[in-house]
Design a protein around this motif. Structure first.
Motif, mmCIF file in Angstrom:
data_model
loop_
_atom_site.group_PDB
_atom_site.id
_atom_site.type_symbol
_atom_site.label_atom_id
_atom_site.label_comp_id
_atom_site.label_asym_id
_atom_site.label_seq_id
_atom_site.Cartn_x
_atom_site.Cartn_y
_atom_site.Cartn_z
ATOM 1 N N VAL A 1 0.835 -1.198 0.000
ATOM 2 C CA VAL A 1 0.000 0.000 0.000
ATOM 3 C C VAL A 1 0.874 1.255 0.000
ATOM 4 O O VAL A 1 0.576 2.232 -0.695
ATOM 5 C CB VAL A 1 -0.951 -0.005 1.218
ATOM 6 C CG1 VAL A 1 -1.682 1.328 1.332
ATOM 7 C CG2 VAL A 1 -1.957 -1.136 1.097
ATOM 8 N N SER A 2 1.961 1.220 0.750
ATOM 9 C CA SER A 2 2.874 2.361 0.775
ATOM 10 C C SER A 2 3.476 2.616 -0.602
ATOM 11 O O SER A 2 3.600 3.769 -1.040
ATOM 12 C CB SER A 2 3.999 2.119 1.787
ATOM 13 O OG SER A 2 3.494 2.061 3.104
ATOM 14 N N GLU A 3 3.837 1.545 -1.300
ATOM 15 C CA GLU A 3 4.396 1.698 -2.641
ATOM 16 C C GLU A 3 3.378 2.332 -3.582
ATOM 17 O O GLU A 3 3.709 3.212 -4.381
ATOM 18 C CB GLU A 3 4.838 0.339 -3.187
ATOM 19 C CG GLU A 3 5.505 0.439 -4.551
ATOM 20 C CD GLU A 3 6.074 -0.879 -5.039
ATOM 21 O OE1 GLU A 3 6.516 -0.928 -6.210
ATOM 22 O OE2 GLU A 3 6.075 -1.863 -4.265
ATOM 23 N N ILE A 4 2.130 1.898 -3.481
ATOM 24 C CA ILE A 4 1.065 2.457 -4.326
ATOM 25 C C ILE A 4 0.888 3.945 -4.049
ATOM 26 O O ILE A 4 0.805 4.758 -4.970
ATOM 27 C CB ILE A 4 -0.249 1.694 -4.095
ATOM 28 C CG1 ILE A 4 -0.159 0.294 -4.697
ATOM 29 C CG2 ILE A 4 -1.438 2.449 -4.699
ATOM 30 C CD1 ILE A 4 -1.280 -0.633 -4.294
ATOM 31 N N ILE A 5 0.855 4.324 -2.780
ATOM 32 C CA ILE A 5 0.666 5.722 -2.420
ATOM 33 C C ILE A 5 1.854 6.573 -2.872
ATOM 34 O O ILE A 5 1.692 7.640 -3.467
ATOM 35 C CB ILE A 5 0.441 5.871 -0.906
ATOM 36 C CG1 ILE A 5 -0.886 5.212 -0.497
ATOM 37 C CG2 ILE A 5 0.434 7.344 -0.497
ATOM 38 C CD1 ILE A 5 -1.117 5.167 0.995
ATOM 39 N N ASP A 6 3.054 6.071 -2.614
ATOM 40 C CA ASP A 6 4.250 6.836 -2.959
ATOM 41 C C ASP A 6 4.375 7.035 -4.472
ATOM 42 O O ASP A 6 4.667 8.142 -4.949
ATOM 43 C CB ASP A 6 5.495 6.139 -2.419
ATOM 44 C CG ASP A 6 5.569 6.149 -0.897
ATOM 45 O OD1 ASP A 6 4.864 6.976 -0.283
ATOM 46 O OD2 ASP A 6 6.302 5.316 -0.330
ATOM 47 N N ARG A 7 4.162 5.974 -5.228
ATOM 48 C CA ARG A 7 4.332 6.046 -6.680
ATOM 49 C C ARG A 7 3.205 6.820 -7.361
ATOM 50 O O ARG A 7 3.393 7.406 -8.431
ATOM 51 C CB ARG A 7 4.452 4.645 -7.264
ATOM 52 C CG ARG A 7 5.806 4.008 -6.986
ATOM 53 C CD ARG A 7 5.852 2.542 -7.327
ATOM 54 N NE ARG A 7 5.453 2.246 -8.704
ATOM 55 C CZ ARG A 7 5.414 1.021 -9.219
ATOM 56 N NH1 ARG A 7 5.768 -0.010 -8.472
ATOM 57 N NH2 ARG A 7 5.028 0.829 -10.458
ATOM 58 N N SER A 8 2.031 6.825 -6.741
ATOM 59 C CA SER A 8 0.896 7.531 -7.337
ATOM 60 C C SER A 8 0.917 9.025 -7.028
ATOM 61 O O SER A 8 0.222 9.813 -7.686
ATOM 62 C CB SER A 8 -0.423 6.949 -6.836
ATOM 63 O OG SER A 8 -0.605 7.234 -5.455
ATOM 64 N N GLY A 9 1.697 9.418 -6.009
ATOM 65 C CA GLY A 9 1.670 10.813 -5.576
ATOM 66 C C GLY A 9 0.396 11.152 -4.845
ATOM 67 O O GLY A 9 0.041 12.316 -4.699
ATOM 68 N N LEU A 10 -0.294 10.115 -4.358
ATOM 69 C CA LEU A 10 -1.566 10.313 -3.689
ATOM 70 C C LEU A 10 -1.428 11.126 -2.415
ATOM 71 O O LEU A 10 -2.330 11.871 -2.028
ATOM 72 C CB LEU A 10 -2.188 8.944 -3.378
ATOM 73 C CG LEU A 10 -3.600 8.897 -2.810
ATOM 74 C CD1 LEU A 10 -4.593 9.568 -3.744
ATOM 75 C CD2 LEU A 10 -4.002 7.446 -2.549
ATOM 76 N N CYS A 11 -0.287 11.004 -1.769
ATOM 77 C CA CYS A 11 -0.082 11.724 -0.515
ATOM 78 C C CYS A 11 1.355 12.235 -0.488
ATOM 79 O O CYS A 11 2.305 11.459 -0.481
ATOM 80 C CB CYS A 11 -0.328 10.790 0.668
ATOM 81 S SG CYS A 11 -0.217 11.583 2.271
#
Length: 310
Positions: free
Chosen positions: A297-307
């Motif tokens: 989940v952290s990888e998804i957030i970091d790579r998406s720029g979501l947060c």
């Protein structure tokens, strides 16, 4: 400020966890929550087993979430629940500082044709909670962009969603939906029907092939779009993802390890693109099913720029 009010001002980020079935899993969960907390989630929800079979573990997880510093949102179903039992359980949640809930019907028990309780639908639960507790709870309800599998039509499903709002619900958490054109149609349709509640979109990370297929077909009746189907086909585990290993645990497919790794990487990319599309539509929240795993989940957030962390 209520979560539903905050969603009208900005897009919220939140996570879903489930009560682990093992003592080791429960011991590891606080660490997972701590890792997720670096993204400052507006809330973390916790699932609730049919009939409240894991209610004790659910309450324990809710307290972990509170201790970590964010709002716990408990799932709550009517399966095998009486009015008295529901009131007693919700009184207990309030006493423990949990005043946010996702009101659900829940899955009908195998072999049964009813909920085996006093209520048949989530609409009944929403009204009961409002009548009994007033504004003590903020109530989220499920929304199905493709229509609930038990509902006779999408129009009927949207009418039920409007009824949930009229009965006192505050905001919507959506079920799985990978068909973005269908999601857009549903979003326009609920607004035309007078459903004004904020929409918090549930996003299931694509990480495991058999789990993805199982969740789509056995639980939600979801359409897997062409891109997702091709992702599965490119990495297909022979003879099939549900029987990919022999009795000794040896994979039948000689490329098993490579396919598992590639599917997960491509699945993460797919999930990020899906989040991009939801954000571009202006949804009110992204609710990531963390599956009790913080690294993916952290990888998804970091790579998406979501947060963006400052």
């Amino acid at each position: 400020m209520k979560l539903s009010e905050a969603m009208r001002e900005r897009m919220l980020l939140s996570f879903e966890l489930f009560p682990p079935k093992t003592e080791k899993g429960m011991d590891n969960l606080p660490g997972t929550i701590d890792h997720l907390m670096k993204y400052k989630p507006a809330y973390i929800s916790c699932t609730y087993g049919a009939g409240g079979g894991n209610v004790g573990a659910n309450r324990e997880v809710c307290q972990m979430i509170r201790k970590a510093g964010t709002i716990p949102v408990t799932h709550f179903t009517v399966i095998k629940n009486t009015k008295e039992g529901i009131k007693e359980q919700l009184d207990q949640y309030l006493a423990e500082g949990v005043d946010h809930m996702l009101a659900l019907r829940g899955d009908i028990p195998l072999g049964e044709t009813t909920t085996c309780g006093d209520f048949n639908y989530a609409t009944d639960l929403v009204k009961f909670v409002r009548d009994e507790f007033g504004d003590k709870f903020e109530i989220a309800v499920a929304g199905s962009p493709e229509g609930h599998i038990a509902c006779r039509s999408l129009d009927a499903d949207i009418a039920v969603l409007r009824q949930k709002q009229d009965n006192g619900a505050d905001y919507i958490m959506t079920q799985l939906c990978w068909d973005m054109e269908q999601f857009k149609y549903w979003l326009d349709s609920i607004r035309e029907a007078g459903v004004t509640m904020p929409v918090d979109v549930g996003v299931m990370p694509i990480l495991d092939m058999s789990a993805t297929i199982n969740m789509a077909l056995s639980r939600n009746g979801c359409v897997m779009d062409r891109e997702l189907c091709r992702l599965i086909s490119r990495n297909w585990l022979f003879p099939n993802p549900f029987a990919a290993k022999d009795a000794d645990g040896k994979p039948f497919d000689m490329f098993y390890d490579d396919k598992i790794k590639r599917f997960k990487e491509e699945g993460i990319e797919y999930t990020i693109r899906q989040i991009d599309e939801y954000r571009a539509l202006g949804v009110d929240g992204i609710h990531l099913y963390a599956l009790n795993k913080w690294k993916d989940v952290s990888e998804i957030i970091d790579r998406s720029g979501l947060c963006t962390l400052i």
